[in-house]
Motif scaffolding. Sequence first.
Motif, PDB file in Angstrom:
ATOM      1  N   GLY A 189     -26.633 -78.174   2.467  1.00 54.43           N
ATOM      2  CA  GLY A 189     -26.754 -79.591   2.765  1.00 54.43           C
ATOM      3  C   GLY A 189     -26.037 -80.524   1.819  1.00 54.43           C
ATOM      4  N   THR A 213     -22.687 -82.167  -0.179  1.00 54.23           N
ATOM      5  CA  THR A 213     -21.257 -82.403  -0.010  1.00 54.23           C
ATOM      6  C   THR A 213     -20.613 -82.512  -1.378  1.00 54.23           C
ATOM      7  OG1 THR A 213     -21.503 -83.526   2.123  1.00 54.23           O
ATOM      8  CG2 THR A 213     -19.485 -83.957   0.897  1.00 54.23           C
ATOM      9  N   LEU A 238     -16.652 -78.515  14.056  1.00 52.75           N
ATOM     10  CA  LEU A 238     -18.071 -78.885  14.140  1.00 52.75           C
ATOM     11  C   LEU A 238     -18.830 -78.185  15.246  1.00 52.75           C
ATOM     12  CD1 LEU A 238     -17.866 -82.759  13.573  1.00 52.75           C
ATOM     13  CD2 LEU A 238     -18.490 -80.993  11.909  1.00 52.75           C
ATOM     14  N   ASP A 288     -22.895 -74.066   8.767  1.00 59.13           N
ATOM     15  CA  ASP A 288     -23.729 -74.383   7.612  1.00 59.13           C
ATOM     16  C   ASP A 288     -22.866 -74.645   6.387  1.00 59.13           C
ATOM     17  OD1 ASP A 288     -22.986 -71.734   7.289  1.00 59.13           O
ATOM     18  OD2 ASP A 288     -25.014 -70.959   7.086  1.00 59.13           O
ATOM     19  N   LEU A 315     -18.932 -76.412   5.835  1.00 61.30           N
ATOM     20  CA  LEU A 315     -17.735 -77.012   6.404  1.00 61.30           C
ATOM     21  C   LEU A 315     -16.704 -77.181   5.289  1.00 61.30           C
ATOM     22  CD1 LEU A 315     -16.362 -78.365   8.859  1.00 61.30           C
ATOM     23  CD2 LEU A 315     -17.464 -80.512   8.172  1.00 61.30           C
ATOM     24  N   LEU A 355     -18.210 -87.576  11.339  1.00 60.44           N
ATOM     25  CA  LEU A 355     -18.441 -86.434  10.450  1.00 60.44           C
ATOM     26  C   LEU A 355     -19.794 -86.548   9.758  1.00 60.44           C
ATOM     27  CD1 LEU A 355     -17.445 -83.924   8.864  1.00 60.44           C
ATOM     28  CD2 LEU A 355     -16.395 -85.518   7.235  1.00 60.44           C
ATOM     29  N   ARG A 356     -20.084 -87.710   9.183  1.00 54.97           N
ATOM     30  CA  ARG A 356     -21.357 -87.882   8.470  1.00 54.97           C
ATOM     31  C   ARG A 356     -22.543 -87.677   9.406  1.00 54.97           C
ATOM     32  NH1 ARG A 356     -19.008 -92.527   5.661  1.00 54.97           N
ATOM     33  NH2 ARG A 356     -19.998 -93.813   7.244  1.00 54.97           N
ATOM     34  N   ARG A 394     -22.758 -85.838  12.196  1.00 54.00           N
ATOM     35  CA  ARG A 394     -22.963 -84.453  12.599  1.00 54.00           C
ATOM     36  C   ARG A 394     -23.405 -83.585  11.405  1.00 54.00           C
ATOM     37  NH1 ARG A 394     -22.417 -81.621  17.394  1.00 54.00           N
ATOM     38  NH2 ARG A 394     -22.631 -83.761  18.131  1.00 54.00           N
ATOM     39  N   VAL A 395     -22.845 -83.844  10.223  1.00 47.76           N
ATOM     40  CA  VAL A 395     -23.253 -83.096   9.032  1.00 47.76           C
ATOM     41  C   VAL A 395     -24.731 -83.333   8.737  1.00 47.76           C
ATOM     42  CG1 VAL A 395     -23.006 -83.038   6.513  1.00 47.76           C
ATOM     43  CG2 VAL A 395     -20.989 -82.875   7.967  1.00 47.76           C
ATOM     44  N   SER A 402     -25.265 -79.408   7.349  1.00 47.53           N
ATOM     45  CA  SER A 402     -24.160 -78.628   6.801  1.00 47.53           C
ATOM     46  C   SER A 402     -23.912 -78.971   5.336  1.00 47.53           C
ATOM     47  CB  SER A 402     -22.866 -78.911   7.580  1.00 47.53           C
ATOM     48  OG  SER A 402     -23.026 -78.715   8.960  1.00 47.53           O
ATOM     49  N   ALA A 403     -23.521 -77.954   4.570  1.00 46.35           N
ATOM     50  CA  ALA A 403     -22.897 -78.188   3.272  1.00 46.35           C
ATOM     51  C   ALA A 403     -21.416 -78.432   3.518  1.00 46.35           C
ATOM     52  CB  ALA A 403     -23.102 -76.988   2.357  1.00 46.35           C
ATOM     53  N   VAL A 404     -20.798 -79.233   2.659  1.00 48.47           N
ATOM     54  CA  VAL A 404     -19.375 -79.552   2.815  1.00 48.47           C
ATOM     55  C   VAL A 404     -18.678 -79.353   1.474  1.00 48.47           C
ATOM     56  CG1 VAL A 404     -17.677 -81.306   3.451  1.00 48.47           C
ATOM     57  CG2 VAL A 404     -19.909 -81.267   4.599  1.00 48.47           C
TER      58      VAL A 404
END
Length: 270
Positions: free
Chosen positions: A41, A43, A151, A156, A158, A179-180, A182-183, A188-190
Amino acid sequence: MNHLHAVEAGAPTAGLRIRGLSHRYGLTEVLAGIDLDLAPGETLALIGPSGCGKSTLLHLVAGLLVPSEGTLANGFRRIGCMFQQPRLLPWKSTLDNIALGLKARGEARADRRERAAAMARWLGLTDEDMAKFPHALSGGMQSRVALGRALVVAPDLLLLDEPFSALDVGLKAELYGLLRARVAEVGSAVLMITHDLMEAVRLADRILMMAPGPGRLVRSFTLSQPQAVRSEAWIYRTAGELMEAEEVRLGFGLADARPANGWPAAAGGR
């Protein structure tokens, strides 16, 4: 010197853990002593000058390269990637390009096309756009397709390699928002690479500054303000404050020389 390496793809440990990672192309060492953690989770933005090994590090995390030394334990199971160039398959339609990762996972054709179509519509693409091939799409539309492809697999992790650098300001802002959203929805971790400090401040929870010769991490900054409440004024002010850090100024060519005692080890920031 120990030249053994260990790569633990799909390790049971949650998140990403890198210790003592180095990499060479032939006799040229491009990364040295990389220690990095990425939590589910979170970024994390990598910034730094060209040639400091940012893309190599991203390719190592993606499993496209094997490190020369060190350990890389990746507990993430679904990885999505978006690159500076859209890299769409020219013989496939928009819809099939978006569905590419779902096809690789073995999803039935009808199911993957349905999911890809929903993603395309969410990105602002029409039914007519979905039938087009990449050569018939504008650069901005190709970027939407590339983002959708990354996406749609609900990653989990990106991986973003400067995908927004060539876009105009308005389209950047729109894709940032998508992007923000959907993450946040997927959790998701980015891990992202950018030359744009304001982009890093806008999107990241932490920023790592890299330096070349060979590539290494020299400074870590933690951004205290949650993304959802960051105002434009806060983003501009924070980016300006970060530009005052010696390592950042050196990295972006705003100082004449590296520190007399060499680059310091990465340390916690603001």
